[in-house]
Design a protein around this motif. Structure first.
Motif, PDB file in Angstrom:
ATOM      1  N   SER A 178     -16.035  -0.259  26.192  1.00 49.89           N
ATOM      2  CA  SER A 178     -16.461  -0.123  24.799  1.00 49.89           C
ATOM      3  C   SER A 178     -16.085   1.246  24.256  1.00 49.89           C
ATOM      4  N   LEU A 179     -15.786   1.293  22.943  1.00 46.42           N
ATOM      5  CA  LEU A 179     -15.322   2.519  22.299  1.00 46.42           C
ATOM      6  C   LEU A 179     -16.393   3.043  21.354  1.00 46.42           C
ATOM      7  N   THR A 180     -16.703   4.337  21.488  1.00 47.59           N
ATOM      8  CA  THR A 180     -17.646   4.999  20.596  1.00 47.59           C
ATOM      9  C   THR A 180     -16.896   6.015  19.744  1.00 47.59           C
ATOM     10  N   ILE A 181     -17.130   5.951  18.433  1.00 49.25           N
ATOM     11  CA  ILE A 181     -16.557   6.921  17.502  1.00 49.25           C
ATOM     12  C   ILE A 181     -17.709   7.760  16.968  1.00 49.25           C
ATOM     13  N   THR A 182     -17.683   9.067  17.231  1.00 53.22           N
ATOM     14  CA  THR A 182     -18.768   9.951  16.820  1.00 53.22           C
ATOM     15  C   THR A 182     -18.390  10.712  15.553  1.00 53.22           C
ATOM     16  N   ASN A 183     -19.428  11.141  14.813  1.00 49.64           N
ATOM     17  CA  ASN A 183     -19.243  11.925  13.584  1.00 49.64           C
ATOM     18  C   ASN A 183     -18.161  11.296  12.713  1.00 49.64           C
ATOM     19  N   ILE A 184     -18.330  10.030  12.425  1.00 47.70           N
ATOM     20  CA  ILE A 184     -17.302   9.256  11.742  1.00 47.70           C
ATOM     21  C   ILE A 184     -17.204   9.657  10.272  1.00 47.70           C
ATOM     22  N   THR A 185     -15.992   9.574   9.720  1.00 46.11           N
ATOM     23  CA  THR A 185     -15.757   9.887   8.315  1.00 46.11           C
ATOM     24  C   THR A 185     -15.034   8.715   7.662  1.00 46.11           C
ATOM     25  N   THR A 186     -14.828   8.824   6.363  1.00 46.53           N
ATOM     26  CA  THR A 186     -14.143   7.752   5.637  1.00 46.53           C
ATOM     27  C   THR A 186     -12.697   7.608   6.088  1.00 46.53           C
ATOM     28  N   MET A 234     -22.733   4.694   8.194  1.00 45.26           N
ATOM     29  CA  MET A 234     -22.857   5.818   7.279  1.00 45.26           C
ATOM     30  C   MET A 234     -22.030   7.001   7.776  1.00 45.26           C
ATOM     31  N   GLU A 235     -21.412   7.705   6.846  1.00 43.62           N
ATOM     32  CA  GLU A 235     -20.589   8.862   7.192  1.00 43.62           C
ATOM     33  C   GLU A 235     -21.421   9.888   7.962  1.00 43.62           C
ATOM     34  N   GLY A 236     -20.852  10.387   9.079  1.00 44.81           N
ATOM     35  CA  GLY A 236     -21.541  11.351   9.920  1.00 44.81           C
ATOM     36  C   GLY A 236     -22.243  10.725  11.108  1.00 44.81           C
ATOM     37  N   ASP A 237     -22.443   9.402  11.087  1.00 42.99           N
ATOM     38  CA  ASP A 237     -23.087   8.715  12.199  1.00 42.99           C
ATOM     39  C   ASP A 237     -22.067   8.333  13.260  1.00 42.99           C
ATOM     40  N   SER A 238     -22.549   7.667  14.310  1.00 40.43           N
ATOM     41  CA  SER A 238     -21.685   7.159  15.373  1.00 40.43           C
ATOM     42  C   SER A 238     -21.708   5.639  15.368  1.00 40.43           C
ATOM     43  N   VAL A 239     -20.620   5.024  15.813  1.00 41.13           N
ATOM     44  CA  VAL A 239     -20.539   3.576  15.893  1.00 41.13           C
ATOM     45  C   VAL A 239     -19.942   3.197  17.234  1.00 41.13           C
ATOM     46  N   VAL A 240     -20.464   2.122  17.819  1.00 36.95           N
ATOM     47  CA  VAL A 240     -19.973   1.629  19.103  1.00 36.95           C
ATOM     48  C   VAL A 240     -19.317   0.269  18.891  1.00 36.95           C
ATOM     49  N   PHE A 265      -8.742  11.601  15.256  1.00 42.51           N
ATOM     50  CA  PHE A 265      -9.791  11.181  16.199  1.00 42.51           C
ATOM     51  C   PHE A 265     -10.119  12.263  17.227  1.00 42.51           C
ATOM     52  N   ARG A 266      -9.628  13.471  17.031  1.00 40.59           N
ATOM     53  CA  ARG A 266      -9.834  14.532  18.025  1.00 40.59           C
ATOM     54  C   ARG A 266     -11.328  14.793  18.232  1.00 40.59           C
ATOM     55  N   ASP A 267     -11.750  14.771  19.492  1.00 31.88           N
ATOM     56  CA  ASP A 267     -13.142  15.039  19.901  1.00 31.88           C
ATOM     57  C   ASP A 267     -14.137  14.041  19.309  1.00 31.88           C
TER      58      ASP A 267
END
Length: 270
Positions: A87-95, A24-30, A75-77
């Motif tokens: 492993s890679l974590t993407i925070t505050n993800i958007t479309t 979901m947009e705004g969440d984080s994914v690992v 991908f800044r910040d």
């Protein structure tokens, strides 16, 4: 030998097709490497998109870093690398972060893995409207008096399915993959129908449901005409009353003005 071939085939399928991840947009994914520990001289690279843009890397000889300024700082910040597993974590993800992420590990052994990440927007609540024009004064067909035309709509959605349900049974549905300005789905019911209807919008992660209240949206032509006739009669009554009050006021004013004029014309007698 057969088991080795099966394992190789499974490894090949995972490497080619990868994993599908919905978030979901705004969440984080690992995105997991499935590596418990990085070995000496291992090089781990994370690559994004069809252009194969390097966004993050771990090299035990030179350290680790991420390329957060690529793609206009998309991908800044937002990127975090696990120093132990890679492993890679993407925070505050958007479309904007939807797409394919490729993991490449070289060193003690070579391996690769692809993640197909889909970012879903928060879903709006559907809106149900009725077509009141079916009850015009010229309408005389029995079907227009017995049926109610409804429309369930949503706006600014993508990768969703809009559906009508009667109870738990699917009646109809429509899907959209790209961004759509408006998505609508019609339904026709009898105004005396006592069944439960609902309009549902869903994506791979969540859904929004709006239940239909037939008594609020659907009326017979007779009910609509009665409502409109009563309102029209009330408006006419109020207008007539106002006109009557105005006429009386003018008449009273005219009488007072006439009497005042007569008194001024009477001569003074000594």
């Amino acid at each position: 030998m057969f088991h080795m071939l099966v394992l190789f085939w499974l490894w090949y399928l995972i490497g080619v097709f990868g994993e599908s991840v919905s978030v979901m947009e705004g969440d984080s994914v690992v995105l997991h490497t499935d590596v418990t520990e990085i070995h000496k001289n291992d090089d781990i690279q994370w690559i994004f998109g069809a252009e194969n843009i390097l966004i993050a890397e771990i090299n035990t000889e030179v350290g680790f870093f991420n390329m957060s300024d690529v793609l206009d700082g998309r991908f800044r910040d937002r990127l975090k690398l696990n120093k132990q597993t890679g492993s890679l974590t993407i925070t505050n993800i958007t479309t904007q972060h939807s797409g394919d992420y490729k993991l490449e590990i070289s060193g003690v052994k070579l391996s690769s893995k692809t993640f197909s990440v889909s970012v879903c927007r928060h879903l709006p609540i559907p809106v149900i409207t009725s077509n009141s024009s079916q009850c015009s004064s010229s309408s005389s067909s029995s079907s227009s008096q017995q049926n109610c035309s409804l429309l369930c709509s949503v706006v600014n959605v993508s990768h969703v399915t809009l559906s009508w349900y009667k109870g738990n049974r699917l009646l109809s549905s429509i899907s959209v993959s790209d961004l759509s300005i408006s998505l609508s789905l019609p339904l026709e019911v009898e105004y005396q129908d006592k069944n439960t209807y609902s309009c549902v919008i869903n994506n791979p992660i969540s859904n929004q449901t709006l239940h239909l209240d037939i008594s609020q949206l659907c009326h017979t032509c007779a009910e609509v005409h009665y409502c409109c006739g009563f309102t029209e009669a009330l408006i006419r009554l109020v207008i007539s009353a106002l006109v009557g009050v105005a006429a009386v006021a003018v008449l009273v004013y005219d009488i007072k003005s006439t009497r005042g004029g007569d008194k001024k014309q009477i001569p003074y007698i000594l």
